[in-house]
Design a protein around this motif. Structure first.
Motif, PDB file in Angstrom:
ATOM      1  N   SER A 246      15.658  38.244 -26.687  1.00 40.30           N
ATOM      2  CA  SER A 246      16.543  37.566 -27.845  1.00 40.30           C
ATOM      3  C   SER A 246      18.332  37.939 -28.178  1.00 40.30           C
ATOM      4  CB  SER A 246      15.518  38.807 -29.066  1.00 40.30           C
ATOM      5  OG  SER A 246      16.171  38.593 -30.081  1.00 40.30           O
ATOM      6  N   LYS A 247      18.801  37.718 -28.457  1.00 41.63           N
ATOM      7  CA  LYS A 247      20.307  38.171 -28.880  1.00 41.63           C
ATOM      8  C   LYS A 247      20.069  39.291 -29.616  1.00 41.63           C
ATOM      9  CE  LYS A 247      21.698  35.602 -32.559  1.00 41.63           C
ATOM     10  NZ  LYS A 247      20.084  34.820 -33.580  1.00 41.63           N
ATOM     11  N   TRP A 248      18.855  39.473 -30.500  1.00 41.07           N
ATOM     12  CA  TRP A 248      18.860  41.214 -31.519  1.00 41.07           C
ATOM     13  C   TRP A 248      18.787  42.265 -30.878  1.00 41.07           C
ATOM     14  CZ3 TRP A 248      19.691  40.442 -36.698  1.00 41.07           C
ATOM     15  CH2 TRP A 248      19.493  39.629 -37.507  1.00 41.07           C
ATOM     16  N   GLN A 249      19.718  43.224 -30.927  1.00 44.82           N
ATOM     17  CA  GLN A 249      19.216  44.232 -30.379  1.00 44.82           C
ATOM     18  C   GLN A 249      18.163  45.440 -30.723  1.00 44.82           C
ATOM     19  OE1 GLN A 249      23.390  46.198 -30.212  1.00 44.82           O
ATOM     20  NE2 GLN A 249      23.843  44.263 -29.005  1.00 44.82           N
ATOM     21  N   ARG A 250      17.343  45.964 -30.404  1.00 44.03           N
ATOM     22  CA  ARG A 250      16.731  47.453 -30.058  1.00 44.03           C
ATOM     23  C   ARG A 250      17.876  48.466 -31.347  1.00 44.03           C
ATOM     24  NH1 ARG A 250      13.249  50.741 -32.306  1.00 44.03           N
ATOM     25  NH2 ARG A 250      11.950  50.970 -31.871  1.00 44.03           N
ATOM     26  N   THR A 251      17.903  48.809 -32.932  1.00 44.77           N
ATOM     27  CA  THR A 251      18.380  50.083 -32.873  1.00 44.77           C
ATOM     28  C   THR A 251      19.051  51.362 -31.904  1.00 44.77           C
ATOM     29  OG1 THR A 251      17.377  49.558 -35.175  1.00 44.77           O
ATOM     30  CG2 THR A 251      18.352  51.873 -35.470  1.00 44.77           C
ATOM     31  N   ALA A 252      19.982  51.626 -32.069  1.00 50.67           N
ATOM     32  CA  ALA A 252      20.292  52.673 -31.204  1.00 50.67           C
ATOM     33  C   ALA A 252      20.163  53.779 -31.242  1.00 50.67           C
ATOM     34  CB  ALA A 252      22.789  51.835 -31.368  1.00 50.67           C
ATOM     35  N   GLU A 253      19.637  54.897 -30.140  1.00 54.63           N
ATOM     36  CA  GLU A 253      19.324  55.752 -31.234  1.00 54.63           C
ATOM     37  C   GLU A 253      20.185  56.929 -31.960  1.00 54.63           C
ATOM     38  OE1 GLU A 253      16.239  58.573 -30.529  1.00 54.63           O
ATOM     39  OE2 GLU A 253      16.355  57.008 -30.016  1.00 54.63           O
ATOM     40  N   LEU A 254      21.447  56.615 -31.447  1.00 53.88           N
ATOM     41  CA  LEU A 254      22.064  56.786 -32.286  1.00 53.88           C
ATOM     42  C   LEU A 254      22.107  56.420 -33.986  1.00 53.88           C
ATOM     43  CD1 LEU A 254      25.096  57.609 -30.412  1.00 53.88           C
ATOM     44  CD2 LEU A 254      23.860  59.435 -31.179  1.00 53.88           C
ATOM     45  N   ALA A 255      22.302  55.707 -34.479  1.00 51.09           N
ATOM     46  CA  ALA A 255      21.781  54.877 -35.459  1.00 51.09           C
ATOM     47  C   ALA A 255      20.142  55.188 -36.042  1.00 51.09           C
ATOM     48  CB  ALA A 255      21.178  53.647 -35.128  1.00 51.09           C
ATOM     49  N   PHE A 256      19.027  55.139 -35.780  1.00 55.31           N
ATOM     50  CA  PHE A 256      17.934  56.236 -35.869  1.00 55.31           C
ATOM     51  C   PHE A 256      16.934  55.788 -34.849  1.00 55.31           C
ATOM     52  CE2 PHE A 256      13.836  54.805 -37.834  1.00 55.31           C
ATOM     53  CZ  PHE A 256      13.729  55.073 -39.182  1.00 55.31           C
ATOM     54  N   PRO A 257      16.040  56.949 -34.710  1.00 57.90           N
ATOM     55  CA  PRO A 257      15.321  57.593 -33.768  1.00 57.90           C
ATOM     56  C   PRO A 257      14.431  56.466 -33.227  1.00 57.90           C
ATOM     57  CG  PRO A 257      14.677  58.367 -35.776  1.00 57.90           C
ATOM     58  CD  PRO A 257      15.868  57.331 -35.991  1.00 57.90           C
ATOM     59  N   SER A 258      14.461  55.579 -32.583  1.00 55.84           N
ATOM     60  CA  SER A 258      13.152  55.212 -31.432  1.00 55.84           C
ATOM     61  C   SER A 258      11.965  55.272 -31.862  1.00 55.84           C
ATOM     62  CB  SER A 258      14.190  54.758 -30.289  1.00 55.84           C
ATOM     63  OG  SER A 258      13.885  55.399 -29.713  1.00 55.84           O
ATOM     64  N   ALA A 259      11.760  56.932 -31.531  1.00 55.82           N
ATOM     65  CA  ALA A 259      10.282  57.378 -31.532  1.00 55.82           C
ATOM     66  C   ALA A 259       9.552  57.778 -32.880  1.00 55.82           C
ATOM     67  CB  ALA A 259      11.073  59.002 -30.955  1.00 55.82           C
ATOM     68  N   ALA A 260      10.823  56.968 -33.822  1.00 49.66           N
ATOM     69  CA  ALA A 260       9.515  57.135 -35.175  1.00 49.66           C
ATOM     70  C   ALA A 260       8.784  55.900 -35.363  1.00 49.66           C
ATOM     71  CB  ALA A 260      11.088  57.587 -35.756  1.00 49.66           C
ATOM     72  N   LYS A 261       7.783  56.264 -35.227  1.00 53.97           N
ATOM     73  CA  LYS A 261       6.622  54.864 -35.992  1.00 53.97           C
ATOM     74  C   LYS A 261       7.013  54.765 -37.435  1.00 53.97           C
ATOM     75  CE  LYS A 261       2.404  52.286 -34.720  1.00 53.97           C
ATOM     76  NZ  LYS A 261       3.535  51.712 -33.344  1.00 53.97           N
ATOM     77  N   ASN A 262       8.124  54.346 -37.501  1.00 50.91           N
ATOM     78  CA  ASN A 262       8.583  54.573 -39.582  1.00 50.91           C
ATOM     79  C   ASN A 262       8.540  52.794 -39.425  1.00 50.91           C
ATOM     80  OD1 ASN A 262       9.314  56.201 -41.804  1.00 50.91           O
ATOM     81  ND2 ASN A 262      10.895  54.629 -41.972  1.00 50.91           N
ATOM     82  N   ILE A 263       8.058  52.295 -40.971  1.00 47.85           N
ATOM     83  CA  ILE A 263       8.417  50.935 -41.177  1.00 47.85           C
ATOM     84  C   ILE A 263       9.084  50.228 -41.144  1.00 47.85           C
ATOM     85  CG2 ILE A 263       5.726  51.321 -42.409  1.00 47.85           C
ATOM     86  CD1 ILE A 263       7.401  50.676 -45.228  1.00 47.85           C
ATOM     87  N   SER A 264      10.628  50.754 -41.079  1.00 47.05           N
ATOM     88  CA  SER A 264      12.020  50.681 -40.909  1.00 47.05           C
ATOM     89  C   SER A 264      12.280  49.723 -39.449  1.00 47.05           C
ATOM     90  CB  SER A 264      12.994  51.313 -42.053  1.00 47.05           C
ATOM     91  OG  SER A 264      13.400  52.478 -40.938  1.00 47.05           O
ATOM     92  N   ASN A 265      11.677  50.790 -38.999  1.00 47.71           N
ATOM     93  CA  ASN A 265      12.486  49.690 -37.709  1.00 47.71           C
ATOM     94  C   ASN A 265      11.419  49.584 -37.193  1.00 47.71           C
ATOM     95  OD1 ASN A 265      13.686  51.791 -35.381  1.00 47.71           O
ATOM     96  ND2 ASN A 265      11.797  53.474 -35.314  1.00 47.71           N
ATOM     97  N   TYR A 266      10.685  48.250 -37.783  1.00 46.08           N
ATOM     98  CA  TYR A 266      10.034  46.702 -37.756  1.00 46.08           C
ATOM     99  C   TYR A 266      11.189  45.712 -38.190  1.00 46.08           C
ATOM    100  CZ  TYR A 266       6.316  49.282 -35.187  1.00 46.08           C
ATOM    101  OH  TYR A 266       5.860  50.287 -34.601  1.00 46.08           O
ATOM    102  N   ALA A 267      11.846  45.890 -39.133  1.00 45.53           N
ATOM    103  CA  ALA A 267      12.618  44.959 -40.031  1.00 45.53           C
ATOM    104  C   ALA A 267      14.045  44.016 -38.768  1.00 45.53           C
ATOM    105  CB  ALA A 267      13.333  45.488 -41.512  1.00 45.53           C
TER     106      ALA A 267
END
Length: 303
Positions: free
Chosen positions: A149-170
């Motif tokens: 994908s051209k889409w990027q995973r949210t950077a750690e400084l923007a949101f913690p990747s270790a948090a399994k929060n629903i916003s991390n899947y948008a």
């Protein structure tokens, strides 16, 4: 259009919700609560597997899932609603629903009070059960066509990747929808440096020259429990395995590859961006790992 709250055919009728066992239709939260307004909701997916030698169901890696859920709560600054009781709650849910087959348990901690973004949260625990056997990749022996994908995973400084929060899947959902529209089965997100991260709901492994490789956690990926299990199985099986940064070209030139996760379990990959993998037809190492994985989750081996 009014959405139906009717129970899906594959869902079990009794749920645990906000301190009580209730019907599927009653396990709801208000449309204006903080979970709905600001996506303040963390969750875990846990598989129940039948144990043939014990003639019972057992949750796989329950302790690890509860631990990760606790870390998600801490990262999101949400109070603990009593996740230490999940073992007994799941056992009660199995009894009340008379569950006898492989099942997916979804555990969610929602913020059910009203207020503003910085309002103190009131957490509520919900546990549901859904019938879930093998996905089509294992059930029908299919292999995935995957894009980069051209889409990027949210950077750690923007949101913690270790948090399994629903916003991390948008964001990953957008990447997946785009991939499906282009004729792919899934997609791999990249990080801000262009290195491979993970699929929207699964970890990535490639196999090159009989070495199993997965991106390191430092690339901004979820600390996947299935990913960790696969690395442990490789050690048990004597298969070389390592964590290393991967470029798209590494995926294109791989001999084999697969995605893994609690829901998808293991899904072999046939190609990346149309580049067919050399050993995708026989997938010898993937098959060896897959066989060991199901021996593990069914209690036939340990690692």
């Amino acid at each position: 259009m009014k959405a139906s709250l009717s129970k899906p055919d594959n869902a079990y009728p009794i749920c645990f919700h906000d301190g009580n066992f209730v019907s599927w239709e009653e396990a709801v939260i208000h449309a204006n609560c903080l979970s709905m307004r600001y996506a303040l909701s963390v969750f875990e997916g846990i598989r129940l597997y039948r144990q043939p030698h014990l003639d019972e169901l057992k949750p796989f890696a329950l302790e690890a899932h509860v631990d990760r859920l606790g870390r998600s709560l801490a990262l999101m600054l949400l109070p603990d609603p009593g996740i230490s009781e999940l073992d007994s709650l799941i056992k009660d849910l199995v009894i009340k629903n008379q569950i006898i087959e492989d099942t997916y348990i979804r555990v969610a901690v929602n913020t059910i009070n009203f207020g503003e973004l910085a309002s103190p949260p009131t957490p509520s625990l919900t546990v549901t059960a859904t019938k879930m056997g093998r996905k089509r990749w294992l059930a029908q022996g299919e292999k995935m066509k995957v894009s980069i994908s051209k889409w990027q995973r949210t950077a750690e400084l923007a949101f913690p990747s270790a948090a399994k929060n629903i916003s991390n899947y948008a964001g990953p959902r957008l990447a997946l929808q785009e991939a499906i529209a282009a004729g792919y089965d899934s997609t791999i997100l990249i990080n801000h440096e262009g290195y491979l991260c993970e699929a929207p709901t699964a970890a990535l492994f490639i196999i090159q020259d009989e070495e199993v490789v997965t991106p390191p956690l430092s690339e901004g990926i979820l600390p996947s429990i299935t990913r960790k299990t696969i690395l442990q199985l490789c050690d048990l099986l004597g298969i070389r395995a390592t964590e290393r940064r991967l470029r798209p070209a590494d995926a294109y030139l791989a001999d084999e590859a697969f995605l893994c996760g609690t829901g998808i379990e293991i899904a072999p990959i046939a190609s990346f961006d149309g580049h067919s993998l050399k050993k995708m037809a026989e997938s010898p190492i993937t098959n060896k790992i897959c066989q060991a994985y199901f021996q593990l989750v069914r209690g036939e081996i340990s690692c």
